[in-house]
Design an enzyme around this catalytic site. Sequence first.
Site, PDB file in Angstrom:
ATOM      1  NE  ARG A  82      -3.639  -2.350   2.255  1.00  0.00           N
ATOM      2  CZ  ARG A  82      -4.965  -2.297   2.229  1.00  0.00           C
ATOM      3  NH1 ARG A  82      -5.584  -1.149   2.285  1.00  0.00           N
ATOM      4  NH2 ARG A  82      -5.645  -3.406   2.146  1.00  0.00           N
ATOM      5  NE  ARG A  92      -4.638  -6.589  -2.633  1.00  0.00           N
ATOM      6  CZ  ARG A  92      -5.083  -7.768  -2.221  1.00  0.00           C
ATOM      7  NH1 ARG A  92      -5.462  -7.934  -0.985  1.00  0.00           N
ATOM      8  NH2 ARG A  92      -5.182  -8.765  -3.061  1.00  0.00           N
ATOM      9  CG  ASP A  97      -3.099 -14.610  -4.697  1.00  0.00           C
ATOM     10  OD1 ASP A  97      -3.665 -14.044  -3.746  1.00  0.00           O
ATOM     11  OD2 ASP A  97      -3.225 -14.265  -5.883  1.00  0.00           O
TER      12      ASP A  97
END
Length: 160
Positions: A82, A92, A97
Site C-alpha cells: 500500500r 492495493r 497468493d
Amino acid sequence: MISYIGIGSNQADPAQQATMAIEALKRLPNTQLTKCASLYASTPMGPQDQPDYVNTVVELDTQLSALALLDELQKIEFNQGRVRKATRWGPRTLDLDIILYGNQKINNTRLTIPHYGMKVREFVLYPLFEIAENLVLPDGTVLSQLTAQCDRNGLIIISE
Ligand code: ROI
C-alpha cells in the site's frame, strides 16, 4: 512443507514491489525461500483499462501452517503493498497468493488451495513451471500439460 506463492503488482513501480516482496518473504519466520522464478510482464486479466502486471512465483519451504503463512503474506501486503497518497491510503499495489501448500487441498473462509484460478492463468503457470517443471497438482493434473495448453497471452520475462 513446500509452498508456492504467486506475486503480482501493477501499481507504484510493479517490478520494485515484486522485488521488495521477495526480500520480505526471505525474512519470514521458520521459512526458507528456496526458489524464485524470473519477473514476468503480463497483460491484465479482467478489466483492460489498467497497467500491465509484473508477476512471479517463489517456492518456500516453511514450518508455518497455511493460515499462519496467510497472516504473514497479508502483513507484507499491508506493509509494502500500500502506497501512502497525500492523506489517505492508496489502492492495493501487491497481491501475494498461496498457490499451493504441499499436496494439500484446503477450503475454508480464508483460503482456497490450490488457488482457484491457477490452472488457467498464464502469469501463474509459466513462472511456476520455470521453478517446478515436474510438479503434479493435488488432483493429479500435470503442470507441464497445463502450461503447454495455456496461451502466453503476451507474457514475457523482464528480468531473470
Ligand atoms: N492480471 C495479471 N496479468 N496479473 C495479475 O496478477 C492479476 N491479478 C488480478 C487480476 C485483476 C485478476 N488480474 C491480473 O487480481
